[in-house]
Write a protein that holds these residues in place. Structure first.
Motif, PDB file in Angstrom:
ATOM      1  N   ASN A  40      10.824 -50.545  25.688  1.00 57.74           N
ATOM      2  CA  ASN A  40      10.700 -51.408  27.192  1.00 57.74           C
ATOM      3  C   ASN A  40      11.348 -52.070  28.197  1.00 57.74           C
ATOM      4  O   ASN A  40      11.860 -51.812  29.141  1.00 57.74           O
TER       5      ASN A  40
ATOM      6  N   TYR B 139       7.687 -52.620  19.207  1.00 55.79           N
ATOM      7  CA  TYR B 139       7.878 -50.715  19.267  1.00 55.79           C
ATOM      8  C   TYR B 139       8.086 -50.833  20.716  1.00 55.79           C
ATOM      9  O   TYR B 139       8.970 -50.415  21.524  1.00 55.79           O
ATOM     10  N   HIS B 140       7.144 -52.252  21.765  1.00 55.93           N
ATOM     11  CA  HIS B 140       7.768 -51.775  23.136  1.00 55.93           C
ATOM     12  C   HIS B 140       8.428 -52.743  23.582  1.00 55.93           C
ATOM     13  O   HIS B 140       9.280 -52.525  24.736  1.00 55.93           O
TER      14      HIS B 140
ATOM     15  N   LEU C  92      12.230 -54.274  15.042  1.00 55.69           N
ATOM     16  CA  LEU C  92      10.924 -52.845  14.775  1.00 55.69           C
ATOM     17  C   LEU C  92      11.281 -52.455  13.550  1.00 55.69           C
ATOM     18  O   LEU C  92      10.044 -51.962  12.563  1.00 55.69           O
TER      19      LEU C  92
ATOM     20  N   LEU D 272      -6.206 -51.569  12.216  1.00 60.90           N
ATOM     21  CA  LEU D 272      -6.247 -51.314  13.746  1.00 60.90           C
ATOM     22  C   LEU D 272      -5.484 -52.719  14.005  1.00 60.90           C
ATOM     23  O   LEU D 272      -4.923 -53.358  15.163  1.00 60.90           O
TER      24      LEU D 272
ATOM     25  N   VAL E  83      -0.322 -54.036  12.317  1.00 60.34           N
ATOM     26  CA  VAL E  83      -0.097 -53.398  13.678  1.00 60.34           C
ATOM     27  C   VAL E  83       0.617 -54.334  14.792  1.00 60.34           C
ATOM     28  O   VAL E  83       1.044 -54.122  15.999  1.00 60.34           O
ATOM     29  N   GLU E  84      -0.068 -54.953  14.794  1.00 58.14           N
ATOM     30  CA  GLU E  84      -0.049 -55.366  16.082  1.00 58.14           C
ATOM     31  C   GLU E  84       1.371 -56.044  16.509  1.00 58.14           C
ATOM     32  O   GLU E  84       2.389 -56.525  17.401  1.00 58.14           O
ATOM     33  N   GLN E  85       1.688 -56.719  15.144  1.00 52.00           N
ATOM     34  CA  GLN E  85       3.444 -56.422  14.633  1.00 52.00           C
ATOM     35  C   GLN E  85       4.806 -55.929  15.526  1.00 52.00           C
ATOM     36  O   GLN E  85       5.443 -55.902  16.308  1.00 52.00           O
ATOM     37  N   TYR E  86       4.329 -54.358  14.946  1.00 54.83           N
ATOM     38  CA  TYR E  86       4.307 -52.987  15.062  1.00 54.83           C
ATOM     39  C   TYR E  86       4.436 -52.712  16.532  1.00 54.83           C
ATOM     40  O   TYR E  86       5.234 -52.724  16.883  1.00 54.83           O
ATOM     41  N   GLU E  87       3.530 -53.251  17.051  1.00 56.00           N
ATOM     42  CA  GLU E  87       2.972 -52.560  18.375  1.00 56.00           C
ATOM     43  C   GLU E  87       4.307 -53.668  19.668  1.00 56.00           C
ATOM     44  O   GLU E  87       4.508 -53.684  20.147  1.00 56.00           O
ATOM     45  N   LYS E  88       3.874 -55.466  19.438  1.00 59.76           N
ATOM     46  CA  LYS E  88       5.223 -55.836  20.171  1.00 59.76           C
ATOM     47  C   LYS E  88       6.637 -55.436  19.511  1.00 59.76           C
ATOM     48  O   LYS E  88       6.911 -55.498  21.073  1.00 59.76           O
TER      49      LYS E  88
ATOM     50  N   GLU F  66       7.791 -51.636  10.741  1.00 59.88           N
ATOM     51  CA  GLU F  66       7.317 -50.405  10.228  1.00 59.88           C
ATOM     52  C   GLU F  66       7.513 -50.358   8.674  1.00 59.88           C
ATOM     53  O   GLU F  66       6.398 -50.243   8.230  1.00 59.88           O
TER      54      GLU F  66
END
Length: 148
Positions: free
Chosen positions: A39, A34-35, A93, A22, A27-32, A97
């Motif tokens: 968004n 994704y948002h 994204l 986590l 994961v950090e790149q994925y979250e960025k 992924e």
């Protein structure tokens, strides 16, 4: 089942591994990414519209070229998919992924091999799945990329 010291160690190690994943760069790149995609109101609406079109596509597929909307839906799905595929945020994204999936494949491979060389490890990466191929006994006729 009794909780032994060995089980406590395994549970603690699993939680530690989970935290490390986590906190990883993937994961950090994925979250960025994704948002960034979800968004963006316009992009989120395009994705929602494409999802509705995919439902129409599945309906059309049931009847094939005999469906009255066949030509329109088939053309529209290709156009919309191409437009989404060329979107820079969606491409980022998908790349994120894939990077995260590669990390998960590597972790699965290491854990599986630490248990036994005979453990079959599902993977999206052929590098990891080549050693763990099902050897043709999966029953899918090679659908899993085995040597059936």
């Amino acid at each position: 089942m009794f909780m032994t010291y060995e089980w406590v160690q395994i549970t603690d190690s699993a939680e530690e591994l989970s935290e490390m994943i986590l906190q990883s760069e993937q994961v950090e790149q994925y979250e960025k990414a994704y948002h960034a995609v979800y968004n963006d109101k316009n992009l989120a609406e395009e994705i929602y519209a494409f999802t509705r079109l995919k439902e129409q596509y599945e309906e059309v597929q049931r009847f094939g070229k005999y469906h009255p909307e066949y030509s329109r839906v088939m053309k529209q799905i290709r156009v919309d998919k191409r437009r989404l595929d060329l979107n820079e945020q969606i491409a980022s994204l998908r790349l994120a992924e894939n990077e995260l999936q590669d990390l998960m494949d590597q972790v699965s491979f290491i854990i599986g091999r630490s248990v036994s060389e005979a453990v079959k490890i599902p993977s999206s990466n052929p590098f990891f799945s080549s050693d763990s191929s099902c050897g043709g006994s999966c029953g899918t006729g090679g659908g899993c990329s085995c040597s059936a």
